[in-house]
Design a protein around this motif. Structure first.
Motif, mmCIF file in Angstrom:
data_model
loop_
_atom_site.group_PDB
_atom_site.id
_atom_site.type_symbol
_atom_site.label_atom_id
_atom_site.label_comp_id
_atom_site.label_asym_id
_atom_site.label_seq_id
_atom_site.Cartn_x
_atom_site.Cartn_y
_atom_site.Cartn_z
ATOM 1 N N SER A 27 0.586 4.099 -14.861
ATOM 2 C CA SER A 27 1.717 4.712 -14.154
ATOM 3 C C SER A 27 2.942 4.567 -15.042
ATOM 4 O O SER A 27 3.264 3.450 -15.489
ATOM 5 C CB SER A 27 1.962 4.039 -12.803
ATOM 6 O OG SER A 27 0.878 4.261 -11.928
ATOM 7 N N TYR B 170 7.143 5.737 -15.950
ATOM 8 C CA TYR B 170 8.424 6.380 -15.688
ATOM 9 C C TYR B 170 8.906 6.985 -17.014
ATOM 10 O O TYR B 170 8.838 6.342 -18.057
ATOM 11 C CB TYR B 170 9.448 5.369 -15.166
ATOM 12 C CG TYR B 170 10.872 5.884 -15.146
ATOM 13 C CD1 TYR B 170 11.805 5.460 -16.087
ATOM 14 C CD2 TYR B 170 11.275 6.833 -14.200
ATOM 15 C CE1 TYR B 170 13.101 5.940 -16.089
ATOM 16 C CE2 TYR B 170 12.569 7.322 -14.202
ATOM 17 C CZ TYR B 170 13.472 6.869 -15.145
ATOM 18 O OH TYR B 170 14.751 7.349 -15.146
ATOM 19 N N ILE C 296 6.790 18.281 -18.078
ATOM 20 C CA ILE C 296 7.243 16.968 -17.604
ATOM 21 C C ILE C 296 8.719 16.838 -17.957
ATOM 22 O O ILE C 296 9.116 16.970 -19.114
ATOM 23 C CB ILE C 296 6.437 15.835 -18.262
ATOM 24 C CG1 ILE C 296 4.951 15.959 -17.899
ATOM 25 C CG2 ILE C 296 6.976 14.470 -17.837
ATOM 26 C CD1 ILE C 296 4.052 14.941 -18.570
ATOM 27 N N ALA D 248 10.946 11.640 -14.576
ATOM 28 C CA ALA D 248 9.743 11.857 -13.768
ATOM 29 C C ALA D 248 8.878 10.595 -13.742
ATOM 30 O O ALA D 248 8.988 9.722 -14.614
ATOM 31 C CB ALA D 248 8.940 13.017 -14.342
ATOM 32 N N GLU D 249 8.015 10.501 -12.732
ATOM 33 C CA GLU D 249 6.992 9.466 -12.681
ATOM 34 C C GLU D 249 5.641 10.158 -12.757
ATOM 35 O O GLU D 249 5.356 11.071 -11.981
ATOM 36 C CB GLU D 249 7.102 8.634 -11.400
ATOM 37 C CG GLU D 249 8.308 7.708 -11.366
ATOM 38 C CD GLU D 249 8.248 6.716 -10.210
ATOM 39 O OE1 GLU D 249 7.150 6.527 -9.643
ATOM 40 O OE2 GLU D 249 9.302 6.131 -9.879
ATOM 41 N N VAL D 250 4.814 9.743 -13.727
ATOM 42 C CA VAL D 250 3.528 10.388 -13.929
ATOM 43 C C VAL D 250 2.444 9.334 -14.089
ATOM 44 O O VAL D 250 2.720 8.156 -14.357
ATOM 45 C CB VAL D 250 3.544 11.299 -15.196
ATOM 46 C CG1 VAL D 250 4.566 12.401 -15.062
ATOM 47 C CG2 VAL D 250 3.786 10.477 -16.451
ATOM 48 N N GLU D 251 1.204 9.772 -13.893
ATOM 49 C CA GLU D 251 0.050 8.918 -14.144
ATOM 50 C C GLU D 251 -0.732 9.464 -15.332
ATOM 51 O O GLU D 251 -0.868 10.682 -15.506
ATOM 52 C CB GLU D 251 -0.863 8.865 -12.919
ATOM 53 C CG GLU D 251 -0.311 8.032 -11.777
ATOM 54 C CD GLU D 251 -1.337 7.809 -10.672
ATOM 55 O OE1 GLU D 251 -1.108 6.909 -9.833
ATOM 56 O OE2 GLU D 251 -2.357 8.536 -10.670
ATOM 57 N N TYR E 18 -2.572 13.853 -17.687
ATOM 58 C CA TYR E 18 -1.294 13.464 -17.091
ATOM 59 C C TYR E 18 -1.145 14.207 -15.766
ATOM 60 O O TYR E 18 -1.325 15.430 -15.708
ATOM 61 C CB TYR E 18 -0.126 13.848 -17.998
ATOM 62 C CG TYR E 18 0.025 12.994 -19.227
ATOM 63 C CD1 TYR E 18 -0.661 13.297 -20.403
ATOM 64 C CD2 TYR E 18 0.862 11.890 -19.242
ATOM 65 C CE1 TYR E 18 -0.520 12.525 -21.550
ATOM 66 C CE2 TYR E 18 1.019 11.107 -20.376
ATOM 67 C CZ TYR E 18 0.321 11.426 -21.518
ATOM 68 O OH TYR E 18 0.466 10.663 -22.652
ATOM 69 N N SER E 19 -0.786 13.473 -14.705
ATOM 70 C CA SER E 19 -0.626 14.101 -13.396
ATOM 71 C C SER E 19 0.495 13.405 -12.625
ATOM 72 O O SER E 19 0.937 12.308 -12.990
ATOM 73 C CB SER E 19 -1.938 14.036 -12.599
ATOM 74 O OG SER E 19 -2.325 12.693 -12.385
ATOM 75 N N SER E 20 0.923 14.052 -11.563
ATOM 76 C CA SER E 20 1.935 13.484 -10.669
ATOM 77 C C SER E 20 1.765 14.140 -9.304
ATOM 78 O O SER E 20 0.778 14.854 -9.060
ATOM 79 C CB SER E 20 3.344 13.747 -11.210
ATOM 80 O OG SER E 20 3.650 15.138 -11.143
ATOM 81 N N LYS E 21 2.720 13.957 -8.434
ATOM 82 C CA LYS E 21 2.657 14.585 -7.114
ATOM 83 C C LYS E 21 2.683 16.109 -7.222
ATOM 84 O O LYS E 21 2.268 16.814 -6.302
ATOM 85 C CB LYS E 21 3.835 14.103 -6.247
ATOM 86 C CG LYS E 21 3.772 12.627 -5.890
ATOM 87 C CD LYS E 21 4.977 12.214 -5.067
ATOM 88 C CE LYS E 21 4.934 10.724 -4.741
ATOM 89 N NZ LYS E 21 6.129 10.296 -3.958
#
Length: 565
Positions: free
Chosen positions: A472, A474, A527, A531-534, A550-553
């Motif tokens: 995770s 930032y 991106i 942003a916050e990404v996984e 890479y993914s996020s909400k």
């Protein structure tokens, strides 16, 4: 071993069936060049004493234009670029423009489509003014420098005496022939020696590696900007024994950078010191020993006078040239360099007049005074400190500093090459003069001293199974990758995403191997800063492939596979 053929007699002495260059894996022979020269002499309204500007990205197309001009008694003006401002500056002093200028009047087909035409050639007189190159003087105004045929031929003899390399080596280059170093070492020397060269230069180390893999032996003509950035993840040991030498100019190489390039290429890195006014003057090789001194080329002398150090030699433009560098003489043939005495700097191997850039900016109705400098961050970059007037301050209040910087940067595009445009800006109410009324460089540099942020902020990492990890992150807005990508709406570049995936993959899976290629890479959603990404990583040790996503909400941002050797 072949002897050098003077360029003044090149059309007369080189055999028609002699191979001279490679274009897209096709050999070009001298007869094709002769036919093209004859065609140009038929098409162009050439008269002795004329001067034509020549710019072409293809080395042999460029050379045929030069030969046609020389055979007709015309001088070739060789600008470093074909920018609008360059054309405006030259149009009152040249007869016309040939090659890849927007306003070129004379079109032609590929050299391979020209049929042979009989022609009678003449030997070019040694005193003939063959080329005119342009450089920036200490005032910031471009300065024309004429080179006679004798100077060109004598410099090539000097270089050949020092380094009689094999004619079997293919000449690869990251340097264009539109600048004197590339013109002399890549183009003229190769043609005089009978050494094959590629018609196009290469911008990236991956291209050099790919091309070098195809040949048994090669010489690389390059610059510090390229050599210190050779991609170490390529399989350079595969080329061991192929590189005869790498020749570098445009700026001194740091010892560590010279060692880095030499270790990858398995070859000596030979550095050249000189200028547009003098041509090549001295050389050094730091491959085995840290050499902070330079050695004069054959037939070149260095003397100290009350006006500074002067050099003399058969290829020097006038009887002698005064050097604009601070020199420490060690012996009759050795010396050290201690920086320039004028305000001409080298950025990415290209010459830039800081004075000229300042004058261009001070013509703006928004700026009272400007100072240009070079700062070293991830690379050497041009930076500007500008003192704004009331109009400038009002625009910053109305829009932003980024908005103003973008407009000023755009205004410089017609006068400077892209690599020389400022990447960092500071707008101040008053320039930081000291109590003595001077503007210390330290005060200007201090305005740009910030800690570079290269990595995401790691919020968590989870070990899913033996072959899978999830991170995770930032994404801080201070990341260096957002600088200039893009000015109005910064986004995270794809190359940064793949670089991070590789870095964290090697960290958690502890595997070794050289980067080979990317597979199935998709960039689906950008991106943004903050942003916050996984990042999910999966490694297949058998196939030696690292899969990343890479993914996020918002969904998936990017995915792909990184393959290793």
């Amino acid at each position: 071993m072949k002897k050098l053929i003077p360029l003044s007699r090149w059309l007369l002495d080189v055999a028609d069936n002699q191979s001279i260059a490679i274009e897209n894996e096709t050999i070009i022979i001298k007869a094709q060049v002769s036919a093209k020269v004859a065609m140009w002499q038929t098409i162009l309204p050439l008269s002795p004493g004329q001067k034509w500007a020549v710019y072409h990205s293809d080395a042999i197309e460029f050379f045929t234009l030069l030969l046609a001009l020389w055979q007709s008694g015309c001088t070739a003006c060789v600008p470093g670029d074909n920018c609008t401002a360059t054309v405006e500056r030259l149009k009152t002093s040249v007869t016309g423009f040939l090659g890849e200028f927007e306003q070129v009047s004379y079109q032609y087909n590929s050299i391979k489509q020209v049929t042979n035409q009989p022609a009678s050639w003449v030997e070019i007189e040694r005193s003939f003014p063959a080329i005119e190159v342009y450089t920036s003087g200490s005032t910031g105004e471009p300065k024309p420098i004429k080179k006679t045929m004798a100077q060109i031929d004598d410099e090539l003899c000097c270089i050949e005496t020092l380094w009689p390399f094999s004619e079997r080596s293919i000449v690869l280059s990251t340097v264009t022939h539109q600048h004197l170093f590339g013109l002399t070492f890549r183009l003229f020397w190769s043609l005089a020696k009978g050494r094959l060269l590629l018609t196009k230069h290469s911008a990236f180390s991956e291209d050099i590696y790919h091309l070098a893999s195809q040949y048994d032996q090669f010489i690389l003509i390059s610059t510090p900007a390229h050599l210190k950035r050779l991609n170490h993840q390529l399989n350079w040991p595969h080329l061991q024994g192929k590189c005869e030498a790498a020749i570098s100019s445009a700026a001194p190489l740091q010892y560590e950078d010279s060692q880095y390039a030499a270790n990858l290429l398995h070859a000596p890195i030979l550095e050249i010191y000189g200028s547009s006014e003098t041509g090549a003057l001295a050389w050094r090789n730091q491959t085995k020993v840290k050499a902070d001194y330079w050695t004069l080329l054959p037939n070149v002398t260095l003397d100290e006078t009350d006006k500074g150090f002067i050099v003399k030699g058969p290829h020097i433009t006038t009887e002698y040239q005064t050097l604009s560098d601070n020199i420490e003489s060690l012996s009759a043939s050795n010396f050290r360099l201690h920086g320039r005495t004028d305000r001409i700097v080298k950025v990415e191997g290209k010459r830039l007049s800081l004075s000229k850039m300042e004058k261009c900016l001070e013509q703006s109705t928004w700026i009272t005074a400007a100072r240009a400098l070079v700062v070293t961050k991830k690379r050497e970059e041009v930076a500007i400190v500008a003192e704004l007037n009331n109009k400038g301050r009002a625009l910053v209040q109305q829009h932003s500093q980024k908005w103003l910087a973008a407009r000023l940067k755009e205004s410089l595009r017609t006068s400077f090459e892209l690599v020389l445009l400022p990447r960092r800006w500071r707008f101040v109410s008053t320039l930081p003069y000291n109590q003595q009324g001077k503007l210390p460089m330290e005060s200007l540099q201090a305005l740009f001293e910030t800690t570079e942020v290269k990595w995401p902020q790691e919020l968590a990492r989870t070990h899913i199974d033996d072959n899978t990890w999830r991170f995770s992150f930032y994404i801080p807005k201070e990341l260096i990758y957002f600088d200039g990508h893009f000015e109005a709406n910064p986004i995270l570049p794809g190359i940064a995403q793949t670089h991070w995936a590789q870095h964290y993959g090697k960290d958690v899976f502890a595997f070794e191997g050289l980067f080979c290629r990317l597979e199935a890479v998709k960039f689906q959603s950008v991106i943004f800063p903050d942003a916050e990404v996984e990042l999910e990583l999966e490694y297949d040790p058998i196939k030696r492939k690292l899969t990343f996503q890479y993914s996020s909400k918002k969904g998936v941002h990017s995915s792909g596979k990184i393959c290793f050797e």
